[in-house]
Design an enzyme around this catalytic site. Structure first.
Site, PDB file in Angstrom:
ATOM      1  N   ASP A  39      14.693  16.757  11.107  1.00 11.92           N
ATOM      2  CA  ASP A  39      13.744  16.432  10.011  1.00 11.92           C
ATOM      3  C   ASP A  39      13.017  15.106  10.245  1.00 11.92           C
ATOM      4  O   ASP A  39      11.810  15.006  10.005  1.00 11.92           O
ATOM      5  CB  ASP A  39      14.464  16.291   8.655  1.00 11.92           C
ATOM      6  CG  ASP A  39      15.291  17.487   8.275  1.00 11.92           C
ATOM      7  OD1 ASP A  39      15.483  18.380   9.121  1.00 11.92           O
ATOM      8  OD2 ASP A  39      15.757  17.525   7.119  1.00 11.92           O
TER       9      ASP A  39
ATOM     10  N   ARG B  37      27.775  15.087  32.515  1.00 10.34           N
ATOM     11  CA  ARG B  37      27.864  16.235  31.612  1.00 10.34           C
ATOM     12  C   ARG B  37      26.876  17.341  32.001  1.00 10.34           C
ATOM     13  O   ARG B  37      27.200  18.521  31.922  1.00 10.34           O
ATOM     14  CB  ARG B  37      27.584  15.771  30.184  1.00 10.34           C
ATOM     15  CG  ARG B  37      28.688  14.878  29.690  1.00 10.34           C
ATOM     16  CD  ARG B  37      28.388  14.223  28.375  1.00 10.34           C
ATOM     17  NE  ARG B  37      29.619  13.721  27.784  1.00 10.34           N
ATOM     18  CZ  ARG B  37      29.740  13.310  26.543  1.00 10.34           C
ATOM     19  NH1 ARG B  37      28.711  13.311  25.738  1.00 10.34           N
ATOM     20  NH2 ARG B  37      30.894  12.880  26.079  1.00 10.34           N
TER      21      ARG B  37
HETATM   22  P1  ADP Z   1      23.276   9.440  14.023  1.00 12.88           P
HETATM   23  O1  ADP Z   1      24.398   9.641  15.007  1.00 12.88           O
HETATM   24  O2  ADP Z   1      21.995   9.145  14.671  1.00 12.88           O
HETATM   25  O3  ADP Z   1      23.657   8.532  12.913  1.00 12.88           O
HETATM   26  P2  ADP Z   1      24.111  11.698  12.444  1.00 12.88           P
HETATM   27  O4  ADP Z   1      23.965  13.134  12.757  1.00 12.88           O
HETATM   28  O5  ADP Z   1      25.477  11.122  12.494  1.00 12.88           O
HETATM   29  O6  ADP Z   1      23.092  10.903  13.366  1.00 12.88           O
HETATM   30  O7  ADP Z   1      23.575  11.402  10.985  1.00 12.88           O
HETATM   31  C1  ADP Z   1      22.300  11.801  10.536  1.00 12.88           C
HETATM   32  C2  ADP Z   1      22.384  12.053   9.035  1.00 12.88           C
HETATM   33  O8  ADP Z   1      21.063  12.237   8.513  1.00 12.88           O
HETATM   34  C3  ADP Z   1      23.156  13.319   8.683  1.00 12.88           C
HETATM   35  O9  ADP Z   1      24.137  13.010   7.732  1.00 12.88           O
HETATM   36  C4  ADP Z   1      22.095  14.259   8.128  1.00 12.88           C
HETATM   37  O10 ADP Z   1      22.578  15.162   7.165  1.00 12.88           O
HETATM   38  C5  ADP Z   1      21.107  13.272   7.540  1.00 12.88           C
HETATM   39  N1  ADP Z   1      19.756  13.831   7.368  1.00 12.88           N
HETATM   40  C6  ADP Z   1      19.071  14.607   8.246  1.00 12.88           C
HETATM   41  N2  ADP Z   1      17.870  14.936   7.748  1.00 12.88           N
HETATM   42  C7  ADP Z   1      17.778  14.360   6.518  1.00 12.88           C
HETATM   43  C8  ADP Z   1      16.787  14.337   5.495  1.00 12.88           C
HETATM   44  N3  ADP Z   1      15.644  14.996   5.619  1.00 12.88           N
HETATM   45  N4  ADP Z   1      17.032  13.628   4.366  1.00 12.88           N
HETATM   46  C9  ADP Z   1      18.222  12.970   4.202  1.00 12.88           C
HETATM   47  N5  ADP Z   1      19.206  12.986   5.129  1.00 12.88           N
HETATM   48  C10 ADP Z   1      18.984  13.644   6.272  1.00 12.88           C
END
Ligand code: ADP
Length: 599
Positions: free
Chosen positions: A367, A426
């Protein structure tokens, strides 16, 4: 939308989940449910992800008076919402038609199945209980504001939030899922960092310069040198920062799969839960920093060329507008679960269609990349998508794995033959796996390398648990193991004998493997099946070393920062194992600090 309720719930989820599991979820007064039960307490069990889940259900004459999970072995941090939230939803709604928790589907289904069995015992009409309650009414639109607004409560977003707050900003973190954590909470947990000049670093002949060289060269020199330098130089300070907030790591670093060197620091808490325990404790203890769950950011708000906020949507479809006085940080993670994006950008792999599973949580749908693209952000190296050769054949996840040091295991194909250096990068390992029959491998270990009954993997499973669940196989001899997994015994025996020769001589084998420890020669022997799985998307939003988002013309987009897996160009073509947690923590911190300081 009741923001306060959602926020306070989010903050307490991890801290109190364990305790809550021991209490009954009890319903309020509520009306009649049209059911007649035989009053009493009924227990029942259903298989979860890591063994049985046992529940107790308390029934009064007309109501489900309480539901409690008595016993389970599900992964802490990941299953928490299923273990606590599902009993509550069942009692609150007096229904079995409750949603499963994304990312904890197996655990959710286990709780629902066990409660169903208990209810049957108590004389319930299960069919009637399967009728869903009425849809919730749309809640009112909401306007919020803070100095710094962060999209995504994963590892990068939470690091950014805490550091922004430590630098004097008020903070709102928007999270679309019903829980914090993202991919990070179920990550292996290993974080690469070199404590330059320390006894450990000297003993392991490690240095920040070597970490740089291996990261840069490990990504075929396609990563941005300045970003790589920032990553490796700030990795140890990031660990020290986490420690200063109470996070605990094991004393000795190890070599994580594809990490190439013993510099991965493993948190004491399982998988990635230690990071969230730490951040949640900080958020709980401080005013002016809040997490808003179930709220999906949809669009960046731009005023006079500057990003000034985020437009989001609440769970009932209401609009949530969040103004940011100082800056917006995109920390939405990668696109490992967005099959269309995977297919659009993939160049390296035979296919990344839906037949290829992913280790990622369901919210990893890219997103933030799309929102940034809408405001003209540059995207870099989107084709660099990392797969692991270690996916669970059913789910693609990392769980159920016979986890052991790289030095202590071999991979064989379904013909019982090795096919790659198990200490390689990997991408090398996974490309080799795709070429094997059924693209399936067996990890082989023995009683030396995997002491029975004692070692728990990251998902809290011993080898005996895995064998009992049918997810690993055991043989007193190699022949017996080969028969159990349907591999020609003579091939497996010959493969292991050849491998053991190299362990003895410590000479590189035909695949170039140089990492050895002990021979595989002590029964019982064990095997676990693994497949290729999408793990990390290395391309994404272009940033500079200060985490400013760069537009398609090479200019900074004022007010906009990005950190974590959503960004691109750090890891090049291949990310070293253990570098993701370093990346998200280092750049999350930088983004939070800079946004708070208006830098
Ligand atoms: P990173 O390792 O980069 O922190 P993660 O996958 O651990 O990435 O965390 C990304 C977070 O962002 C997830 O909890 C996901 O659900 C959240 N997320 C993704 N898209 C959106 C959005 N459109 N609005 C709010 N939260 C989002």
């Amino acid at each position: 939308m009741n923001i306060t309720r959602i926020i306070s719930r989010s903050l307490r989820i991890i801290a109190v989940a364990g305790a809550l599991a021991l209490l009954f979820s009890c319903g309020g007064a509520g009306g009649s449910t049209g059911q007649t039960y035989t009053a009493g307490t009924y227990t029942a069990t259903a298989p979860g992800y890591n063994g049985d889940v046992t529940v107790a259900v308390k029934l009064s004459k007309n109501r489900i008076a309480g539901v409690r999970v008595m016993k389970h072995n599900e992964t802490p941090g990941i299953s928490d919402l299923a273990i606590t939230g599902i009993p509550k939803a069942i009692v609150d709604g007096q229904t079995l038609a409750v949603d499963t928790v994304s990312g904890a589907t197996f655990s959710s289904k286990a709780v629902i199945a066990a409660v169903t069995a208990a209810l049957k015992e108590g004389g319930a009409d299960i069919e009637k209980l399967m009728v869903p309650g009425a849809l919730k009414d749309k809640e009112a639109d909401v306007s919020l504001s803070a100095d710094v607004v962060i999209i995504g409560a994963g590892g990068a977003g939470m690091a950014a939030g805490v550091s922004a707050h430590q630098n004097g900003a008020t903070v709102i973190i928007l999270e679309k899922m019903p829980k914090v954590g993202g991919n990070t909470i179920s990550a292996g947990g290993a974080m690469n960092a070199v404590d330059e000049g320390s006894e450990t670093a000297l003993k392991n002949k490690d240095s920040v310069a070597l970490h740089f060289k291996q990261t840069y060269e490990g990504g075929d020199k396609k990563g941005d040198e300045a970003l790589v330098k920032t990553l490796v130089e700030n990795a140890w300070p990031a660990i020290a920062w986490l420690q200063s907030m109470g996070m605990k790591f094991l004393p000795e670093p190890f070599t994580v799969t594809g990490g190439l060197w013993p510099r991965a620091h493993k948190p004491v808490d399982p998988v990635g839960t230690g990071f969230f325990k730490t951040y949640n404790a900080y958020i709980d203890a401080n005013k002016g920093i809040e997490v808003v769950l179930n709220t999906r950011a949809e669009k960046l708000i731009i005023e006079n060329g500057r990003v000034t906020g985020v437009q989001a949507r609440g769970q009932t479809g209401n609009i949530v507008t969040v103004k940011a006085a100082k800056g917006v940080i995109i920390a939405t993670g990668g696109f490992g679960q967005n099959v269309a994006m995977r297919q659009e950008y993939n160049k390296a792999w035979p296919t990344l269609d839906e037949s290829v599973k992913s280790t990622n949580h369901p919210g990893a749908t890219g997103d933030g990349i799309l929102m940034a693209k809408d405001v003209n952000a540059a995207l870099v190296q989107m084709e660099n998508i990392q797969l692991l050769p270690l996916g669970d054949p059913v789910t693609g996840s990392l769980s159920g794995n016979i986890e052991t040091d790289v030095e202590k295991r071999i991979f064989v194909n379904i013909e019982g033959k090795r096919f790659v250096d198990e200490g390689a990068r990997r991408d090398t390992m996974t490309l080799a796996l795709f070429k094997q029959p059924q693209a399936k491998l067996w990890i082989i270990v023995d009683a030396h390398s995997y002491p029975q009954g004692t070692v728990k993997n990251n998902f809290n499973e011993t080898i005996d648990d895995l064998v009992a669940a049918g997810r690993a196989f055991k043989g007193e001899t190699l022949e017996e193991l080969a028969k159990a997994i349907g591999v020609p015994p003579e091939n497996l025996v010959a493969t292991v004998a050849e491998f053991n020769k190299h362990v003895a001589s410590k000479t590189p084998d035909q695949f170039g493997r140089t990492l050895f420890s002990e021979p595989l020669d002590k029964g019982p022997f064990y095997a676990g099946a693994r497949i290729p799985t999408v793990h990390h998307t290395m391309g994404g939003i272009k940033i500079d070393v200060d985490t400013h988002v760069i537009d398609v013309n090479g200019k900074i987009i004022p007010g906009l920062y990005a950190a974590g897996e959503v960004t691109g160009g750090i890891h090049g073509t291949n990310r070293l194992g253990g570098n993701a947690l370093a990346d998200i923590t280092v750049f999350g911190r930088i983004a939070g600090t800079n946004a708070a300081m208006g830098k």
